[in-house]
Design an enzyme around this catalytic site. Structure first.
Site, PDB file in Angstrom:
ATOM      1  N   ALA A 159      45.919  49.778  40.169  1.00  0.00           N
ATOM      2  CA  ALA A 159      45.245  49.517  41.445  1.00  0.00           C
ATOM      3  C   ALA A 159      45.558  48.129  41.990  1.00  0.00           C
ATOM      4  O   ALA A 159      46.355  47.359  41.435  1.00  0.00           O
ATOM      5  CB  ALA A 159      43.737  49.679  41.248  1.00  0.00           C
ATOM      6  N   TYR A 205      48.907  45.649  42.266  1.00  0.00           N
ATOM      7  CA  TYR A 205      49.696  45.174  41.136  1.00  0.00           C
ATOM      8  C   TYR A 205      50.884  46.109  40.881  1.00  0.00           C
ATOM      9  O   TYR A 205      51.192  46.981  41.703  1.00  0.00           O
ATOM     10  CB  TYR A 205      48.794  44.983  39.920  1.00  0.00           C
ATOM     11  CG  TYR A 205      47.729  43.930  40.169  1.00  0.00           C
ATOM     12  CD1 TYR A 205      48.080  42.627  40.501  1.00  0.00           C
ATOM     13  CD2 TYR A 205      46.368  44.248  40.132  1.00  0.00           C
ATOM     14  CE1 TYR A 205      47.113  41.662  40.772  1.00  0.00           C
ATOM     15  CE2 TYR A 205      45.397  43.288  40.399  1.00  0.00           C
ATOM     16  CZ  TYR A 205      45.782  41.997  40.714  1.00  0.00           C
ATOM     17  OH  TYR A 205      44.833  41.045  40.995  1.00  0.00           O
ATOM     18  N   ALA A 250      41.100  42.326  33.503  1.00  0.00           N
ATOM     19  CA  ALA A 250      42.522  42.640  33.483  1.00  0.00           C
ATOM     20  C   ALA A 250      43.225  41.773  32.444  1.00  0.00           C
ATOM     21  O   ALA A 250      43.037  40.551  32.406  1.00  0.00           O
ATOM     22  CB  ALA A 250      43.128  42.415  34.864  1.00  0.00           C
ATOM     23  N   ARG A 295      43.030  53.211  36.463  1.00  0.00           N
ATOM     24  CA  ARG A 295      42.331  52.771  37.682  1.00  0.00           C
ATOM     25  C   ARG A 295      43.299  52.821  38.855  1.00  0.00           C
ATOM     26  O   ARG A 295      44.438  52.353  38.746  1.00  0.00           O
ATOM     27  CB  ARG A 295      41.800  51.353  37.501  1.00  0.00           C
ATOM     28  CG  ARG A 295      41.044  50.829  38.735  1.00  0.00           C
ATOM     29  CD  ARG A 295      40.525  49.413  38.541  1.00  0.00           C
ATOM     30  NE  ARG A 295      39.093  49.344  38.771  1.00  0.00           N
ATOM     31  CZ  ARG A 295      38.504  48.437  39.559  1.00  0.00           C
ATOM     32  NH1 ARG A 295      39.219  47.522  40.193  1.00  0.00           N
ATOM     33  NH2 ARG A 295      37.203  48.426  39.711  1.00  0.00           N
ATOM     34  N   PRO A 353      36.186  46.207  35.589  1.00  0.00           N
ATOM     35  CA  PRO A 353      36.994  45.061  35.164  1.00  0.00           C
ATOM     36  C   PRO A 353      36.789  43.877  36.101  1.00  0.00           C
ATOM     37  O   PRO A 353      36.803  44.029  37.321  1.00  0.00           O
ATOM     38  CB  PRO A 353      38.432  45.592  35.240  1.00  0.00           C
ATOM     39  CG  PRO A 353      38.369  46.758  36.175  1.00  0.00           C
ATOM     40  CD  PRO A 353      37.014  47.354  36.006  1.00  0.00           C
ATOM     41  N   ARG A 400      30.567  42.984  40.544  1.00  0.00           N
ATOM     42  CA  ARG A 400      29.854  41.725  40.716  1.00  0.00           C
ATOM     43  C   ARG A 400      28.396  41.758  40.254  1.00  0.00           C
ATOM     44  O   ARG A 400      27.905  40.749  39.734  1.00  0.00           O
ATOM     45  CB  ARG A 400      29.971  41.266  42.167  1.00  0.00           C
ATOM     46  CG  ARG A 400      31.400  40.917  42.556  1.00  0.00           C
ATOM     47  CD  ARG A 400      31.514  40.384  43.964  1.00  0.00           C
ATOM     48  NE  ARG A 400      32.915  40.078  44.279  1.00  0.00           N
ATOM     49  CZ  ARG A 400      33.298  39.301  45.289  1.00  0.00           C
ATOM     50  NH1 ARG A 400      32.399  38.752  46.073  1.00  0.00           N
ATOM     51  NH2 ARG A 400      34.575  39.077  45.510  1.00  0.00           N
TER      52      ARG A 400
END
Length: 363
Positions: free
Chosen positions: A175, A178, A57, A225, A24, A317
Site C-alpha cells: 500500500a 511503496y 513498517a 495491505r 501499522p 492513530r
C-alpha cells in the site's frame, strides 16, 4: 452480525480474541542500524489488548528502508532485537505480525545510502524524511529482471526472519505508494515487459512476492495491505477501481486469508480522497477476511461490520494515544488525544507515556 469484541479467525494460525486490530504505525524508535529497542518492547506490550498488532513498517533490506530510525528484518541483530518485543506482546496475551516493507522510489538516499529502485524511473517530486531533515526523493532506477528476482528474495528472507524472531505471521506492505504499489499503478509503472502494461502484468510482482513469502512461512501466516483509493505519495492509477478489484481477485486465487485495506474518505486525517471505496467490489471477488482501516471510531466501525463488508477494523492513530483502546471502546470511555509532535521523535514522550484508563480513573 459480530461485534468488534467477538473473536475471529483471520486464518488457522491467527485466531484473535477480538476484531480490533492495531494498524501499522511508523514511529521512528529503532536504532540507525534498524534494530528494535527496549522502548519498542514496552510500546507494543502496552497495546497487546488488540486482537492483532500489525507491526510498524519494517524494512526487508537496507536498499528498501528509507525512514529514519525505522526497524528492519534483514540482519541477525535485528532478529535478536525483535525477539524481546514479540515475547513481551505474547506474555501480555497478544498476537503480532511483522509488516514487510520496501519503499522503492521513496527511500531517500540519506537514509538507505543506496540507489533507489522502482518499477520505472519515475521520480516523486516531493521531499522525504532523512536524518538531516527533509531531502528530495531520488530518481529511481527501473528495476532489472535481476533486481526483481533479488528483491523478491529479500521479501522471502525477511518473512523467514520474522518467524525466527517469534512473530505470529507477516503482512506484506502493498500500500501507500511503496514498491509493490509502484508496480501495481500505471502512474509509476511505465514498463513494457511482463511486469508492465495491462493490469494482469502489473499484478505479477505482487503475486510473485506473495508466492515467495508463502513458500517460506505458509499461507496461514501471510496477509497483505493495499490502499485502493486515491493518490498515495505521488502514486496513482488511471482506474484504481478496476486495478484493485483485479488485485483482490488474484489474491483470492492465491488463497490469501486476509487483506487489510486502507480506504480514506474526504475528511480523512491522513491523505484524504474523494474517490469512492473499492471495498464493496472487492467483497464480491474475495472470500477471505477483509480488514478495513482509516478514521474509524467505535460507532462507524461497528456499522461497517454490521453491513457485512468488513470482518474486522484496524485502528491507527487512536492506538498511538490509547494503549488500552479496546477497553476504552468497550466501555465508551473518552479517548486520549495524540500529540503529532511526538509521532516520529526518538524518546519515551508521546510513545509509552500515554495513560491507560485505569490510571486515569484512579487518579
Amino acid at each position: 452480525m459480530p461485534s468488534l469484541f467477538d473473536p475471529i479467525d483471520l486464518s488457522p494460525a491467527l485466531q484473535l480474541s477480538n476484531r480490533i486490530l492495531m494498524a501499522p504505525l511508523t514511529r521512528g524508535r529503532a536504532t540507525k542500524d534498524a534494530v528494535p529497542t527496549d522502548l519498542q518492547r514496552d510500546y507494543y506490550a502496552q497495546r497487546a489488548g488488540a486482537g492483532l498488532i500489525i507491526s510498524e513498517a519494517t524494512g526487508i533490506s537496507r536498499e528498501g528502508l528509507g525512514w529514519p530510525y525505522a526497524p528492519g528484518l534483514w540482519s541477525d541483530a535485528q532478529v535478536e532485537g525483535w525477539k524481546p518485543v514479540v515475547g513481551a506482546v505474547h506474555e501480555a496475551g497478544g498476537k503480532i505480525v511483522a509488516q514487510l516493507w520496501h519503499m522503492g522510489r521513496i527511500a531517500p538516499t540519506g537514509v538507505s545510502g543506496m540507489e533507489a529502485v522502482s518499477a520505472s524511473a519515475v521520480r516523486n517530486d516531493a521531499l522525504g524524511h532523512s536524518y538531516g531533515g527533509k531531502e528530495p526523493y531520488p530518481t529511481p532506477r527501473a528495476a532489472s529482471m535481476d533486481d526483481i528476482k533479488r528483491i523478491i528474495g529479500d521479501y522471502a528472507a525477511a518473512a523467514r526472519n520474522a518467524i525466527a524472531a517469534g512473530f505470529d505471521g507477516v503482512q506484506i506492505h502493498g500500500a501507500n505508494g511503496y514498491l509493490i504499489d509502484q508496480f501495481l499503478r500505471n502512474g509509476t509503472n511505465r514498463r513494457d515487459d511482463e511486469y508492465g502494461g495491462p493490469i494482469d502484468n502489473r499484478l505479477r510482482f505482487m503475486s510473485e512476492v506473495v508466492e515467495a513469502v508463502v513458500a517460506e512461512v505458509g499461507i496461514d501466516r501471510t496477509g497483505i495491505r493495499l490502499s485502493p483509493v486515491g493518490e498515495s505519495q505521488g502514486c496513482n492509477d488511471s482506474d484504481n477501481h478496476a486495478l484493485f478489484t483485479a488485485a483482490a481477485a488474484r489474491l483470492e486465487q492465491l488463497k490469501m486469508p486476509w487483506i487489510e485495506l486502507r480506504e480514506p474518505g474526504p475528511q480523512s486525517t491522513f491523505r484524504a480522497t474523494d474517490e469512492p471505496p473499492v471495498s464493496p467490489s472487492i467483497r464480491t471477488v474475495y472470500s477471505g477476511m477483509l480488514v478495513l482501516n482509516s478514521d474509524y471510531d467505535d460507532n462507524n466501525a461497528q456499522d461497517t461490520l454490521d453491513v457485512g463488508i468488513a470482518d474486522a477494523i484496524s485502528f491507527g492513530r487512536p492506538f498511538i494515544a490509547n494503549p488500552d483502546l479496546p477497553e476504552r471502546l468497550r466501555s465508551g470511555a473518552a479517548l486520549n488525544v495524540w500529540d503529532v509532535k511526538t509521532f516520529y521523535s526518538q524518546g519515551r514522550e508521546g510513545y509509552t507515556d500515554y495513560p491507560e484508563l485505569a490510571e486515569q480513573v484512579a487518579g
